[in-house]
Design a protein around this motif. Structure first.
Motif, short mmCIF file in Angstrom:
data_model
loop_
_atom_site.label_atom_id
_atom_site.label_comp_id
_atom_site.label_asym_id
_atom_site.label_seq_id
_atom_site.Cartn_x
_atom_site.Cartn_y
_atom_site.Cartn_z
N TYR A 124 1.56 6.46 -7.15
CA TYR A 124 0.57 7.45 -7.60
C TYR A 124 1.06 8.88 -7.33
CZ TYR A 124 -2.36 3.34 -8.19
OH TYR A 124 -2.85 2.11 -8.58
N GLN A 150 -5.60 9.84 -5.22
CA GLN A 150 -5.43 8.38 -5.22
C GLN A 150 -4.30 7.99 -4.26
OE1 GLN A 150 -7.46 6.37 -6.81
NE2 GLN A 150 -6.42 4.46 -6.38
N GLU A 182 -11.96 0.09 -7.29
CA GLU A 182 -10.74 0.70 -7.84
C GLU A 182 -10.55 0.30 -9.32
OE1 GLU A 182 -7.41 1.69 -5.32
OE2 GLU A 182 -9.15 2.94 -5.06
N GLN A 206 -11.35 -3.11 -4.00
CA GLN A 206 -10.62 -3.43 -5.23
C GLN A 206 -11.54 -3.52 -6.45
OE1 GLN A 206 -7.50 -2.39 -3.93
NE2 GLN A 206 -7.23 -3.33 -5.93
N ILE A 246 -2.76 -5.54 -6.96
CA ILE A 246 -3.20 -5.40 -5.57
C ILE A 246 -4.40 -6.30 -5.28
CG2 ILE A 246 -4.20 -3.79 -3.86
CD1 ILE A 246 -1.19 -3.36 -4.25
N GLU A 294 -3.46 -1.94 -9.90
CA GLU A 294 -4.65 -2.29 -9.10
C GLU A 294 -5.00 -3.77 -9.25
OE1 GLU A 294 -5.97 -0.70 -6.68
OE2 GLU A 294 -4.66 0.99 -7.05
N HIS A 332 -5.18 3.30 3.15
CA HIS A 332 -5.23 1.83 3.13
C HIS A 332 -4.10 1.27 4.01
CE1 HIS A 332 -7.30 1.80 -1.10
NE2 HIS A 332 -8.07 2.30 -0.16
N GLU A 358 0.84 -1.21 0.00
CA GLU A 358 0.00 0.00 0.00
C GLU A 358 0.87 1.26 0.00
OE1 GLU A 358 -3.16 -0.25 -0.50
OE2 GLU A 358 -3.46 -2.37 -0.02
N GLU A 390 -4.32 5.60 -0.85
CA GLU A 390 -3.42 4.47 -0.60
C GLU A 390 -2.78 4.57 0.78
OE1 GLU A 390 -3.75 2.04 -2.31
OE2 GLU A 390 -4.39 2.77 -4.27
N SER A 444 2.04 1.72 -3.41
CA SER A 444 0.95 2.29 -4.22
C SER A 444 0.90 3.80 -4.01
CB SER A 444 -0.40 1.69 -3.81
OG SER A 444 -0.40 0.29 -3.92
FE1 OFO Z 1 -5.44 1.08 -4.89
O1 OFO Z 1 -5.98 0.03 -3.45
FE2 OFO Z 1 -4.81 0.08 -2.02
O2 OFO Z 1 -3.35 -0.49 -2.98
#
Ligand code: OFO
Length: 163
Positions: free
Chosen positions: A24, A46, A130, A127, A97, A94, A53, A17, A50, A20
């Motif tokens: 991004y 985004q 996403e 997910q 993931i 994604e 998350h 995560e 992450e 990610s």
């Molecule tokens: Fe984009 O969902 Fe967390 O990695």
């Protein structure tokens, strides 16, 4: 208390995560250099998602008595061939993931770890969302290739992302 093996798997997911987030954020920086501020803003939001998350895994692991052990975050790419290529990579990421989350759920089922399995339900649904959000953007960007006016219009639309 969570098993050592499951704690390790959740620590690995924190790293996924965080990567990610990094990926991004890097895409956001690149979109800024391309004079596409809407897409840059979309990617920044985004990235923030992450990070949230990663923090969900962090909090859950701590609550279950597992030790959070942060790992090095890999260096993300810094440039892409086109906006379509960047969003295409985001979509593939994604899907990767989704595979990680499914593997975690399989592990929780095998270990009869109901608490972790229940915790993962939110991510399983997330997910689906996403992938469903990013795929049509890739499709539209591929269709705009060579049409700057349409690209700027799409940039404006993506800039309206709320959160
Ligand atoms: Fe984009 O969902 Fe967390 O990695």
């Amino acid at each position: 208390m969570i098993s050592k093996e499951m704690a390790q798997a959740l620590n690995d997911q924190i790293n996924e995560e965080m990567f990610s987030f990094y990926l991004y954020l890097s895409m956001s920086a690149w979109f800024e250099t391309q004079q596409l501020p809407g897409m840059a803003g979309w990617m920044r939001k985004q990235a923030e998602e992450e990070m949230s998350h990663a923090m969900k895994f962090f909090k859950f692991l701590s609550e279950r008595g597992g030790a959070v052990t942060l790992q090095a975050i890999a260096k993300p790419k810094a440039s892409w061939k086109s906006a379509a290529a960047a969003f295409g990579e985001a979509f593939n990421h994604e899907r990767h993931i989704t595979g990680c989350i499914n593997a975690l759920a399989d592990k929780a089922i095998a270990a009869k770890d109901h608490a972790t399995l229940e915790f993962l339900q939110w991510f399983i649904k997330e997910q689906v969302e996403e992938e469903a959000t990013v795929e049509p953007i890739v499709y539209k960007l591929k269709a705009t290739e060579g049409h700057m006016g349409t690209l700027f219009h799409l940039d404006h639309q993506l800039g309206k992302r709320a959160g």
